[in-house]
Motif scaffolding. Structure first.
Motif, PDB file in Angstrom:
ATOM      1  N   GLU A  92       4.390   2.569  -9.276  1.00 52.54           N
ATOM      2  CA  GLU A  92       3.979   4.171  -9.497  1.00 52.54           C
ATOM      3  C   GLU A  92       3.971   4.358 -11.001  1.00 52.54           C
ATOM      4  OE1 GLU A  92       5.712   6.015  -5.442  1.00 52.54           O
ATOM      5  OE2 GLU A  92       6.661   6.648  -7.404  1.00 52.54           O
ATOM      6  N   VAL A  93       2.820   5.121 -11.357  1.00 51.36           N
ATOM      7  CA  VAL A  93       2.556   5.428 -12.580  1.00 51.36           C
ATOM      8  C   VAL A  93       2.265   6.771 -12.694  1.00 51.36           C
ATOM      9  CG1 VAL A  93       1.041   5.286 -14.828  1.00 51.36           C
ATOM     10  CG2 VAL A  93       1.388   3.171 -13.491  1.00 51.36           C
ATOM     11  N   ILE A  94       3.084   7.802 -13.512  1.00 49.62           N
ATOM     12  CA  ILE A  94       3.059   9.257 -13.345  1.00 49.62           C
ATOM     13  C   ILE A  94       1.873   9.492 -14.338  1.00 49.62           C
ATOM     14  CG2 ILE A  94       4.056  11.402 -13.925  1.00 49.62           C
ATOM     15  CD1 ILE A  94       6.756  10.125 -12.956  1.00 49.62           C
ATOM     16  N   ILE A  95       1.151  10.533 -14.118  1.00 55.61           N
ATOM     17  CA  ILE A  95      -0.072  10.753 -15.087  1.00 55.61           C
ATOM     18  C   ILE A  95      -0.194  12.454 -14.955  1.00 55.61           C
ATOM     19  CG2 ILE A  95      -2.491  10.533 -15.436  1.00 55.61           C
ATOM     20  CD1 ILE A  95      -2.490   7.935 -13.928  1.00 55.61           C
ATOM     21  N   PRO A  96       0.206  13.017 -15.896  1.00 53.53           N
ATOM     22  CA  PRO A  96      -0.017  14.542 -15.834  1.00 53.53           C
ATOM     23  C   PRO A  96      -1.429  14.533 -15.983  1.00 53.53           C
ATOM     24  CG  PRO A  96       1.426  13.913 -17.714  1.00 53.53           C
ATOM     25  CD  PRO A  96       0.876  12.595 -17.307  1.00 53.53           C
ATOM     26  N   ALA A  97      -1.871  15.749 -15.165  1.00 57.87           N
ATOM     27  CA  ALA A  97      -3.418  16.319 -15.156  1.00 57.87           C
ATOM     28  C   ALA A  97      -3.260  17.719 -15.544  1.00 57.87           C
ATOM     29  CB  ALA A  97      -3.806  16.155 -13.606  1.00 57.87           C
ATOM     30  N   PRO A  98      -4.469  17.999 -16.271  1.00 63.66           N
ATOM     31  CA  PRO A  98      -5.574  16.981 -16.509  1.00 63.66           C
ATOM     32  C   PRO A  98      -5.441  15.825 -17.288  1.00 63.66           C
ATOM     33  CG  PRO A  98      -6.021  19.442 -17.061  1.00 63.66           C
ATOM     34  CD  PRO A  98      -4.775  19.140 -16.865  1.00 63.66           C
ATOM     35  N   TYR A  99      -6.178  14.781 -16.917  1.00 62.36           N
ATOM     36  CA  TYR A  99      -5.880  13.596 -17.599  1.00 62.36           C
ATOM     37  C   TYR A  99      -7.178  12.803 -18.123  1.00 62.36           C
ATOM     38  CZ  TYR A  99      -7.075  12.521 -12.807  1.00 62.36           C
ATOM     39  OH  TYR A  99      -7.766  12.552 -11.549  1.00 62.36           O
ATOM     40  N   ASP A 130      11.377  19.475 -15.732  1.00 59.49           N
ATOM     41  CA  ASP A 130      11.941  19.372 -14.307  1.00 59.49           C
ATOM     42  C   ASP A 130      11.027  18.910 -13.418  1.00 59.49           C
ATOM     43  OD1 ASP A 130      10.597  21.878 -14.802  1.00 59.49           O
ATOM     44  OD2 ASP A 130      11.595  22.934 -13.321  1.00 59.49           O
ATOM     45  N   ARG A 131       9.697  19.340 -13.682  1.00 55.80           N
ATOM     46  CA  ARG A 131       8.843  18.851 -12.652  1.00 55.80           C
ATOM     47  C   ARG A 131       8.688  17.212 -13.028  1.00 55.80           C
ATOM     48  NH1 ARG A 131       3.501  21.531 -12.730  1.00 55.80           N
ATOM     49  NH2 ARG A 131       3.203  20.451 -10.935  1.00 55.80           N
ATOM     50  N   LEU A 132       8.716  16.688 -13.857  1.00 57.74           N
ATOM     51  CA  LEU A 132       8.599  15.564 -14.270  1.00 57.74           C
ATOM     52  C   LEU A 132       9.914  14.572 -13.772  1.00 57.74           C
ATOM     53  CD1 LEU A 132       7.267  13.039 -15.548  1.00 57.74           C
ATOM     54  CD2 LEU A 132       8.555  13.499 -17.726  1.00 57.74           C
ATOM     55  N   VAL A 136       9.893  11.550 -10.516  1.00 55.22           N
ATOM     56  CA  VAL A 136      10.288  10.212 -10.617  1.00 55.22           C
ATOM     57  C   VAL A 136      10.907   9.778  -9.247  1.00 55.22           C
ATOM     58  CG1 VAL A 136      12.125   8.659 -11.524  1.00 55.22           C
ATOM     59  CG2 VAL A 136      10.722  10.387 -13.124  1.00 55.22           C
ATOM     60  N   THR A 137      10.418   8.430  -8.921  1.00 58.35           N
ATOM     61  CA  THR A 137      11.095   7.688  -7.726  1.00 58.35           C
ATOM     62  C   THR A 137      11.581   6.399  -7.987  1.00 58.35           C
ATOM     63  OG1 THR A 137       8.894   6.549  -6.887  1.00 58.35           O
ATOM     64  CG2 THR A 137       9.240   9.115  -6.378  1.00 58.35           C
ATOM     65  N   PRO A 138      12.340   5.734  -6.928  1.00 55.11           N
ATOM     66  CA  PRO A 138      12.674   4.242  -7.426  1.00 55.11           C
ATOM     67  C   PRO A 138      11.418   3.317  -7.757  1.00 55.11           C
ATOM     68  CG  PRO A 138      13.838   5.222  -5.579  1.00 55.11           C
ATOM     69  CD  PRO A 138      13.041   6.297  -5.678  1.00 55.11           C
ATOM     70  N   LYS A 139      10.283   4.028  -7.159  1.00 53.68           N
ATOM     71  CA  LYS A 139       8.986   2.983  -7.540  1.00 53.68           C
ATOM     72  C   LYS A 139       8.576   3.394  -8.925  1.00 53.68           C
ATOM     73  CE  LYS A 139       7.916   2.049  -2.741  1.00 53.68           C
ATOM     74  NZ  LYS A 139       6.733   1.925  -1.724  1.00 53.68           N
TER      75      LYS A 139
END
Length: 373
Positions: A92-99, A130-132, A136-139
């Protein structure tokens, strides 16, 4: 339309409207005339990598060796190489939106999974910690951090960057820090390179930068990344088998950009600042449109959601694409729909165009919006 001679005001450009500074062009011309036209090392010439290391130390508080730097065919190419070198299928790659539109596409090319966190004007288009943490997950393999941001101009302040660094170190995920707009900031905002906050976060950071925005060199295709040696080595292997090397005679020009006079950058940013203030004021004067003041880059990202449901000539506007089509057809103004950035209530306008065009374009937008019922 423009090819047909129609007068279209284009707010879509993602590049400065200033020419590349003359001393940079002169360096490229000298290099070309001297016969510097052959293959170069895959990751960039020693002179250019040395200049990048010196720049990162001087301006960003980052200490890198040349074997921890790779130069690519634009910052996008650097991001592509970095993601392919670090993200495996299903991660998984976390991408804040808008991106920026290319982030999820690049993650997809690596068979990764994009995880989006929506933001809005209430947080300056930045992600609360807190939202970030909740995302986050193990992936989780990586967070893509873009400050200042395309398309919003949003900037993460030092405290936010510190919080992100602490979380990344705690959870062990990479941070791809896209800093291509670092020099285009306003109102005394501070640009903070996350890798400068300590050895632990530096080991997890891939810093991306380039020459396109600050030096108005979009067509030159010059970007670079700085990271741990093993990551850069993997990126170099990918680049070697896909592009060989970047254009030889552009590299001395990049050295000239980094080591030459910086006043041209300051002058460009000062002009952008005038346009920024004007365009935000005008947009906020149009009924149904609200626009936050961006802290960096050269874009505004107005919220046009209150106009959805209104009609023109029997056609109802319900999406950013429909609104953009309406402005192009009725006002002969080109904007970029927010849907491509993961934010359908918005459109993006670039103020990398003349003040005369901005004034004319906003007059047309105001007139067109006034016709909606």
């Amino acid at each position: 339309m423009q090819a047909e001679g129609i007068d279209v005001i284009n707010f879509g450009a993602g590049e400065p409207d200033f020419d590349t500074p003359q001393h940079i062009k002169d360096a490229a011309a000298r290099s070309l005339q001297s016969g510097f036209t052959k293959y170069t090392p895959t990751s960039g010439t020693p002179d250019l990598k040395k200049a990048i290391c010196e720049k990162l130390a001087r301006e960003n508080g980052l200490e890198y060796k040349p074997n921890e730097v790779i130069v690519s065919l634009g910052a996008k190419h650097s991001i592509y190489n970095a993601v392919l070198a670090t993200v495996d299928a299903g991660e998984e790659v976390i991408i804040p939106a808008p991106y920026w539109v290319s982030y999820p596409e690049i993650v997809g090319l690596a068979d990764g999974k994009s995880v989006y966190i929506e933001t809005d004007e209430s947080t300056g288009f930045t992600v609360p910690i807190d939202r970030l943490r909740a995302a986050v997950t193990p992936k989780t393999r990586m967070l893509i951090l873009n400050s200042p941001s395309n398309p919003t101009g949003g900037i993460y302040d030092r405290k936010q960057i510190e919080q992100i660094a602490e979380l990344a170190v705690e959870k062990g995920f990479y941070v791809l820090s896209d800093e291509i707009y670092e020099k285009i900031i306003y109102d005394g905002n501070e640009h903070v390179s996350i890798a400068s906050l300590g050895d632990d976060i530096k080991k997890l950071t891939i810093t991306i930068n380039g020459f396109s925005k600050a030096f108005s060199m979009t067509g030159w295709r010059l970007g670079y990344a700085a990271a741990e040696k093993d990551i850069v080595g993997a990126m170099e292997a990918i680049q070697s088998h896909s592009a060989s090397n970047l254009v030889s005679f552009t590299q001395p020009a990049a050295v000239a950009a980094l080591n030459g006079p910086q006043e041209v950058v300051d002058n460009m940013v000062a002009e952008f600042d005038k346009r920024r203030k004007y365009i935000v004021g005008r947009l906020n004067s149009i009924d149904g449109i609200t626009c936050a003041m961006p802290g960096g880059a050269f874009y505004v990202f107005p919220n046009v959601g209150k106009l959805y449901g209104k009609n023109f000539d029997g056609k109802k506007i319900t999406t950013s694409d429909e609104f953009a089509d309406f402005l192009l057809a009725e006002a002969k103004v080109a904007v970029v729909a927010g849907s491509g950035f993961g934010a359908d209530n918005y459109v993006r306008l670039s103020y990398a165009t003349s003040m005369a065009n901005i004034e004319k374009g906003l007059d047309r937008i105001a007139e067109a919006v006034g016709k909606l019922a």
